[in-house]
Enzyme design. Structure first.
Site, short mmCIF file in Angstrom:
data_model
loop_
_atom_site.label_atom_id
_atom_site.label_comp_id
_atom_site.label_asym_id
_atom_site.label_seq_id
_atom_site.Cartn_x
_atom_site.Cartn_y
_atom_site.Cartn_z
N GLY A 13 -86.95 -2.32 62.55
CA GLY A 13 -85.53 -2.55 62.25
C GLY A 13 -85.13 -3.96 61.90
N TYR A 156 -66.07 4.53 63.75
CA TYR A 156 -67.50 4.64 64.08
C TYR A 156 -67.96 6.09 63.91
CZ TYR A 156 -71.88 3.06 66.18
OH TYR A 156 -73.20 2.73 66.40
N LYS A 163 -75.18 8.12 68.34
CA LYS A 163 -75.54 7.26 69.47
C LYS A 163 -75.48 8.03 70.79
CE LYS A 163 -76.35 3.25 67.41
NZ LYS A 163 -77.76 2.83 67.19
N ILE A 192 -71.91 -7.32 66.79
CA ILE A 192 -72.54 -8.55 66.29
C ILE A 192 -72.52 -8.49 64.77
CG2 ILE A 192 -74.65 -9.94 66.24
CD1 ILE A 192 -75.53 -8.69 68.85
P1 NAD Z 1 -79.48 -4.46 60.66
O1 NAD Z 1 -78.89 -4.04 59.38
O2 NAD Z 1 -80.02 -5.82 60.73
O3 NAD Z 1 -80.60 -3.43 61.14
C1 NAD Z 1 -80.55 -2.07 60.85
C2 NAD Z 1 -81.95 -1.67 60.42
O4 NAD Z 1 -82.04 -0.26 60.23
C3 NAD Z 1 -82.37 -2.33 59.08
O5 NAD Z 1 -83.53 -3.09 59.27
C4 NAD Z 1 -82.67 -1.12 58.21
O6 NAD Z 1 -83.75 -1.36 57.34
C5 NAD Z 1 -83.01 -0.08 59.24
N1 NAD Z 1 -83.00 1.28 58.72
C6 NAD Z 1 -81.96 2.00 58.22
N2 NAD Z 1 -82.38 3.19 57.78
C7 NAD Z 1 -83.72 3.26 58.04
C8 NAD Z 1 -84.73 4.23 57.83
N3 NAD Z 1 -84.46 5.40 57.23
N4 NAD Z 1 -86.00 3.96 58.22
C9 NAD Z 1 -86.30 2.77 58.78
N5 NAD Z 1 -85.39 1.80 59.02
C10 NAD Z 1 -84.12 2.05 58.65
O7 NAD Z 1 -78.33 -4.24 61.76
P2 NAD Z 1 -78.32 -4.37 63.35
O8 NAD Z 1 -76.90 -4.56 63.70
O9 NAD Z 1 -79.32 -5.36 63.80
O10 NAD Z 1 -78.73 -2.90 63.81
C11 NAD Z 1 -79.82 -2.63 64.67
C12 NAD Z 1 -79.45 -1.60 65.73
O11 NAD Z 1 -78.47 -2.16 66.60
C13 NAD Z 1 -78.86 -0.30 65.18
O12 NAD Z 1 -79.34 0.78 65.95
C14 NAD Z 1 -77.39 -0.49 65.46
O13 NAD Z 1 -76.72 0.75 65.58
C15 NAD Z 1 -77.46 -1.22 66.77
N6 NAD Z 1 -76.24 -1.90 67.20
C16 NAD Z 1 -75.63 -2.82 66.36
C17 NAD Z 1 -74.49 -3.48 66.78
C18 NAD Z 1 -73.78 -4.46 65.90
O14 NAD Z 1 -72.59 -4.69 66.10
N7 NAD Z 1 -74.46 -5.08 64.93
C19 NAD Z 1 -73.97 -3.22 68.07
C20 NAD Z 1 -74.62 -2.30 68.89
C21 NAD Z 1 -75.75 -1.65 68.44
O1 0WE Z 2 -74.26 0.75 64.80
C1 0WE Z 2 -73.57 0.01 64.13
C2 0WE Z 2 -73.60 0.05 62.62
C3 0WE Z 2 -74.50 1.11 62.09
C4 0WE Z 2 -74.33 1.42 60.62
C5 0WE Z 2 -73.74 0.57 59.70
C6 0WE Z 2 -73.67 0.95 58.35
C7 0WE Z 2 -72.98 0.11 57.31
C8 0WE Z 2 -73.54 0.37 55.93
C9 0WE Z 2 -74.81 2.64 60.21
N1 0WE Z 2 -74.74 3.02 58.91
C10 0WE Z 2 -74.19 2.20 57.99
N2 0WE Z 2 -74.13 2.64 56.69
C11 0WE Z 2 -73.78 1.83 55.67
O2 0WE Z 2 -73.70 2.27 54.49
N3 0WE Z 2 -72.73 -0.87 64.79
C12 0WE Z 2 -72.60 -0.79 66.22
C13 0WE Z 2 -71.88 -1.87 64.07
C14 0WE Z 2 -70.55 -1.25 63.85
O3 0WE Z 2 -70.37 -0.32 62.89
C15 0WE Z 2 -69.06 0.10 62.95
C16 0WE Z 2 -68.41 -0.59 63.99
C17 0WE Z 2 -69.38 -1.43 64.57
C18 0WE Z 2 -69.20 -2.33 65.74
C19 0WE Z 2 -68.37 1.03 62.18
C20 0WE Z 2 -67.04 1.27 62.44
C21 0WE Z 2 -66.39 0.62 63.45
C22 0WE Z 2 -67.07 -0.34 64.25
#
Ligand code: NAD
Ligand code: 0WE
Length: 256
Positions: A13, A156, A163, A192
């Site tokens: 990821g 979301y 999730k 984040i």
């Molecule tokens: P990110 O975009 O850096 O990472 C998401 C990753 O998912 C990317 O590396 C992408 O290549 C990978 N991915 C998507 N589809 C895929 C597939 N079919 N096969 C393999 N990889 C795939 O964003 P992030 O915020 O670091 O997200 C990482 C995790 O953290 C996710 O599970 C996200 O839901 C979770 N998360 C994010 C936040 C936030 O606010 N950023 C908060 C809580 C949880």
């Molecule tokens: O898990 C996530 C984001 C995951 C995510 C984000 C995208 C954006 C681009 C999954 N699929 C996609 N598809 C896309 O095309 N988070 C926890 C970050 C996040 O996403 C939100 C949030 C928060 C926080 C979406 C709506 C409201 C709040």
């Protein structure tokens, strides 16, 4: 002496230097772990490979979790190169963009399947491939969740449902893999600014409101998540499995 000296960890990821997975990788590297990374496609390979090389890692393999044969190929290659692994980080999610902006009631069957497949089923599929590589010594699996699994966070939507399935899968996998001395846990992180979050309209306001309400009066960082990952992935978490640990600066405890 690092806490992860001699330990081999697969990190799924990383998209760029802002990825939560990269924050976890940096923490693990600091503690002496040997790491392997995946990339989703060739565009992302160009981001991931230099990052991996910056910490002396050459094991960077393609893996789109929507394709079983790519998960097979990645773990097959790890079997060849490493023989065994000690931990897996699953830090990936995806839903169709329109499903994160339309009314939830408009979620399509295809959109639901895509979100659940990539964001939840993939943990089971990865755990299945990791099992034979961990079977001798045991191991630890960590995934990333968000509060939207348990509470309604506007927009979301189907990701919240995915999730919820992911967090439940953590418990069922923990119960199943406990007999192999494999622990399975999740970190529920606060918002984040990463690639996955940057497309979300209103993210800036969300981060501002979060920092005002959270007891620690700030946003969560990749380093915060990295720190807790060391606990859950390593010996400090030896008795912990099936848990969802909040790394959210206290946000979720507040009632008002
Ligand atoms: P990110 O975009 O850096 O990472 C998401 C990753 O998912 C990317 O590396 C992408 O290549 C990978 N991915 C998507 N589809 C895929 C597939 N079919 N096969 C393999 N990889 C795939 O964003 P992030 O915020 O670091 O997200 C990482 C995790 O953290 C996710 O599970 C996200 O839901 C979770 N998360 C994010 C936040 C936030 O606010 N950023 C908060 C809580 C949880
Ligand atoms: O898990 C996530 C984001 C995951 C995510 C984000 C995208 C954006 C681009 C999954 N699929 C996609 N598809 C896309 O095309 N988070 C926890 C970050 C996040 O996403 C939100 C949030 C928060 C926080 C979406 C709506 C409201 C709040």
């Amino acid at each position: 002496m690092g806490m992860f000296d001699g330990k081999k960890v697969v990190v799924l990821g990383v998209a760029n230097e802002r990825s939560i997975a990269w924050g976890i990788a940096e923490a693990l590297h600091r503690e002496g772990a040997e790491l392997a990374f995946n990339y989703l496609n060739e565009a992302l390979e160009r981001r991931v490979r230099p990052l991996a090389e910056s910490i002396g890692c050459k094991t960077v393999l393609p893996c789109d979790v929507q394709h079983e044969e790519q998960i097979d190929a990645m773990f097959g290659e790890l079997q060849k190169r490493w023989g065994s692994i000690d931990a897996v980080v699953h830090s990936l999610a995806y839903a169709e963009k329109e499903d994160l902006s339309k009314r939830f009631v408009e979620t399509s069957r295809q959109g639901f399947q895509t979100a659940l497949d990539i964001s939840a089923y993939s943990l089971i599929s990865v755990a299945k491939r990791a099992l034979p590589l961990m079977a001798e010594r045991g191991g630890s699996i960590l995934t990333l969740s968000y509060l939207g699994a348990e509470r309604v966070v506007p927009n979301y939507n189907v990701m919240g449902v995915a999730k919820a399935a992911l967090e439940s899968s953590v418990r069922y996998l923990a119960a199943d893999l406990g007999q192999n001395n494999i622990r399975v846990n999740a970190i529920s992180a606060g918002p984040i600014k990463t690639l996955a979050a940057s497309g979300i309209p209103g993210l800036r306001d969300m981060l501002t409101a979060f920092a005002e309400k959270a007891p620690l009066r700030r946003n969560v960082t990749q380093e915060d998540v990295g720190n807790t990952s060391l606990y859950l992935l390593g010996p400090l978490g030896s008795g912990v499995t099936g848990e969802v640990v909040y790394v959210d600066c206290g946000f979720s405890i507040m009632g008002f």
